[in-house]
Design a protein around this motif. Structure first.
Motif, PDB file in Angstrom:
ATOM      1  N   ALA A   1      -8.056   4.634  -3.268  1.00 33.91           N
ATOM      2  CA  ALA A   1      -7.930   6.053  -2.933  1.00 33.91           C
ATOM      3  C   ALA A   1      -6.936   6.790  -3.823  1.00 33.91           C
ATOM      4  N   MET A   2      -6.169   6.045  -4.632  1.00 31.81           N
ATOM      5  CA  MET A   2      -5.203   6.679  -5.511  1.00 31.81           C
ATOM      6  C   MET A   2      -5.928   7.347  -6.692  1.00 31.81           C
TER       7      MET A   2
ATOM      8  N   VAL B   1      -6.488   1.446  -0.044  1.00 32.37           N
ATOM      9  CA  VAL B   1      -5.450   2.421  -0.406  1.00 32.37           C
ATOM     10  C   VAL B   1      -5.369   2.554  -1.921  1.00 32.37           C
TER      11      VAL B   1
ATOM     12  N   GLN C   1      -4.897   5.846   8.378  1.00 38.04           N
ATOM     13  CA  GLN C   1      -6.288   6.235   8.173  1.00 38.04           C
ATOM     14  C   GLN C   1      -6.984   5.386   7.104  1.00 38.04           C
ATOM     15  N   THR C   2      -6.391   5.316   5.924  1.00 38.88           N
ATOM     16  CA  THR C   2      -7.044   4.584   4.836  1.00 38.88           C
ATOM     17  C   THR C   2      -6.923   3.081   5.029  1.00 38.88           C
ATOM     18  N   PHE C   3      -5.681   2.612   5.147  1.00 36.55           N
ATOM     19  CA  PHE C   3      -5.442   1.166   5.277  1.00 36.55           C
ATOM     20  C   PHE C   3      -6.084   0.619   6.548  1.00 36.55           C
TER      21      PHE C   3
ATOM     22  N   SER D   1       0.827  -1.209   0.000  1.00 34.88           N
ATOM     23  CA  SER D   1       0.000   0.000   0.000  1.00 34.88           C
ATOM     24  C   SER D   1       0.857   1.252   0.000  1.00 34.88           C
TER      25      SER D   1
ATOM     26  N   HIS E   1      -2.146   7.470   4.767  1.00 36.18           N
ATOM     27  CA  HIS E   1      -2.800   6.339   4.109  1.00 36.18           C
ATOM     28  C   HIS E   1      -2.647   5.053   4.924  1.00 36.18           C
ATOM     29  N   TRP E   2      -1.534   4.921   5.625  1.00 36.49           N
ATOM     30  CA  TRP E   2      -1.343   3.717   6.439  1.00 36.49           C
ATOM     31  C   TRP E   2      -2.305   3.705   7.636  1.00 36.49           C
TER      32      TRP E   2
ATOM     33  N   ALA F   1       1.144   4.335  -2.729  1.00 36.21           N
ATOM     34  CA  ALA F   1       0.991   5.734  -2.317  1.00 36.21           C
ATOM     35  C   ALA F   1       2.234   6.543  -2.651  1.00 36.21           C
TER      36      ALA F   1
ATOM     37  N   GLU G   1       1.301  10.486  -2.723  1.00 38.02           N
ATOM     38  CA  GLU G   1       0.302  10.660  -1.669  1.00 38.02           C
ATOM     39  C   GLU G   1       0.968  10.561  -0.298  1.00 38.02           C
TER      40      GLU G   1
END
Length: 483
Positions: A355-356, A352, A48-50, A31, A45-46, A35, A40
């Protein structure tokens, strides 16, 4: 660069997972690679998203992983799985060996027993029967796959498999979504697979092919292989390392052994279609309950209660056969931990990627597949399950990223969410059986077989048959809707 990052991250995930690296490490690392290429923020991302997506998966499905693994272990240690399997094989006799193995696997897995538990019960039984009947060993894995990993996983109405539960919160469906289509798909898979195996048996007999050499792998041997274990916990919802724990008992009477299996189906059916729909769950919309809806949780609730009831029944009916109940229950609970976290990590990776900014290209390509939302949904679940080596992981990623879009498009043209549910689940249960799949590798080891000898037959019954059933469901669903 963003699209390249997605491909590089996916390549690392698939390649290193095949070599036995832990998904718990690979998924966040892949992930971050995606990112990084997209420019990003990595830590955001780690954490919050992941982690947000992984936590949602755990929050939704850990009861099913936990209760499913616990039920499987209780059924194994009480001798119930062996009793049911032996009763079926004794009833059908040596002249119907192939059918007996298939039906034994189908009954125990449709009743909620975990796949790896079924493997270690069915393989010794199949070896004895195949050898006595003069059927080649190489057909054992395919017979077990047909009974345990095809129609009872993805098509039979009400099956308590985790794959059948995953679409329910996305589409507001129940485990009995599109029951008529599910039964038709089940018949296609069973008849096609049985035809192929009987054909291969006849060919082998005419050629004078012997049973063949090979040694069954024990639970301890399987658990000792770290690479095999890492692949297996992603493929199915039971950690094979826990199979060797606990103290197996003598077999109960077949009626006592089968009662918990029947209870799973009956409780699931009653709650899904009668009890829960008549109750008032309007309070679930309040913020204190997460602002959810009854449709989003009803299916998971019915399966969870069904499995919990069955666990209680096994203990009540077999208390004297479970001299080390705490050890058995600990093993069952522990068996669920790594699988649920591993699949959740795959889901986090998918979140993740989705979200890209570059993912819009992938999304548009998938949604642009001709044939409407059913064909597009089937293709996406097929491909993602193949890449991840996990039907549950691939299915969740597909629905997390594209589920709302599929539902919106289906609603616009009058397609039932039940039809989406059944197509998604059957689609996830096709190409997940590629050679790198942990369940396939584990089963071959358990049966003392090899890819060279047995994989062709697994492809026919575990991939070709489900794909044929999927095409039939899409065709009938497009013509007549859900039924």
């Amino acid at each position: 660069m963003g699209l390249l990052g997605i491909l590089v991250g996916l390549g690392l995930l698939v390649g290193l997972a095949y070599r036995g690296w832990s998904i718990l490490l690979l998924a966040p690392a892949a992930s971050l690679v995606a990112a990084l290429f997209a420019g990003e923020p990595l830590l955001a991302h780690w954490t919050q998203t992941f982690m947000g997506a992984a936590a949602r998966f755990v929050g939704q499905y850990v009861p099913l992983f936990l209760l499913g693994a616990l039920f499987g272990k209780l059924m194994e240690d009480s001798g119930s799985v062996t009793a049911v399997a032996n009763a079926i094989t004794a009833g059908l006799g040596p002249s119907r060996t192939m059918l007996a193995v298939i039906l034994a696997g189908a009954l125990v897995t449709y009743g909620g027993v975990s796949l790896f538990v079924a493997f270690f019960v069915l393989a010794p039984m199949a070896q004895t029967m195949f050898q006595a009947s003069g059927i080649p060993r190489r057909l054992m894995p395919a017979a077990i796959v047909l009974g345990t990993s095809t129609f009872t996983m993805s098509a039979m109405p009400g099956t308590p498999s985790i794959q059948n539960a995953i679409p329910m919160p996305f589409f507001g469906t129940t485990p009995f979504a599109a029951p008529g289509l599910g039964l038709i798909a089940s018949a296609v898979m069973l008849v096609f697979g049985l035809w192929w195996l009987m054909r291969e048996e006849s060919v082998a007999r005419r050629a004078g092919e012997a049973f063949g050499a090979g040694t069954l792998a024990s639970a301890r041997e399987l658990a000792a292989d770290d690479t095999l274990r890492e692949r297996a916990i992603v493929a199915r919802e039971f950690d094979p390392a826990e199979i060797g724990h606990g103290r197996p008992a003598s077999e109960p009477h077949v009626l006592i052994a089968a009662l918990p299996l029947a209870l799973v189906i009956l409780v699931n059916l009653t709650l899904s279609l009668i009890v829960l729909p008549r109750m008032d769950f309007s309070y679930l919309g309040d913020a204190s309950w997460g602002g959810t809806s009854f449709a989003a949780v009803a299916g998971v609730w019915s399966v969870a209660v069904a499995l919990a009831s069955a666990c209680a029944a096994v203990v009540a009916l077999n208390r004297t056969r479970l001299p080390s109940l705490r050890e058995t229950m600990d093993a069952g609970a522990n068996a669920s931990v790594l699988p649920v976290l591993s699949v959740a990590s795959l889901v986090g990776f998918g979140a993740v990627v989705a979200a890209m900014p570059a993912f819009a290209v992938v999304r548009d390509a998938v949604l642009g597949i001709g044939g409407g939302p059913l064909v597009s949904l089937a293709a996406s679940t097929n491909v993602l399950s193949a890449l991840t080596g996990s039907a549950s992981g691939g299915l969740t990623i597909a629905l997390d990223t594209l589920g709302p879009t599929y539902l919106e498009r289906a609603t616009a043209i009058g397609l039932s969410p039940d039809l989406l549910h059944r197509v998604a689940v059957i689609g996830a249960g096709t190409l997940d059986s590629l050679p790198h799949n942990g369940a396939v590798i584990s089963l071959l080891s358990v049966c003392g077989a090899t890819h060279r000898d047995s994989y062709r037959d697994i492809v026919v019954v575990g991939i070709a048959g489900p794909i044929a059933a999927l095409l039939v469901v899409i065709l009938l669903g497009s013509m007549f809707g859900s039924f």
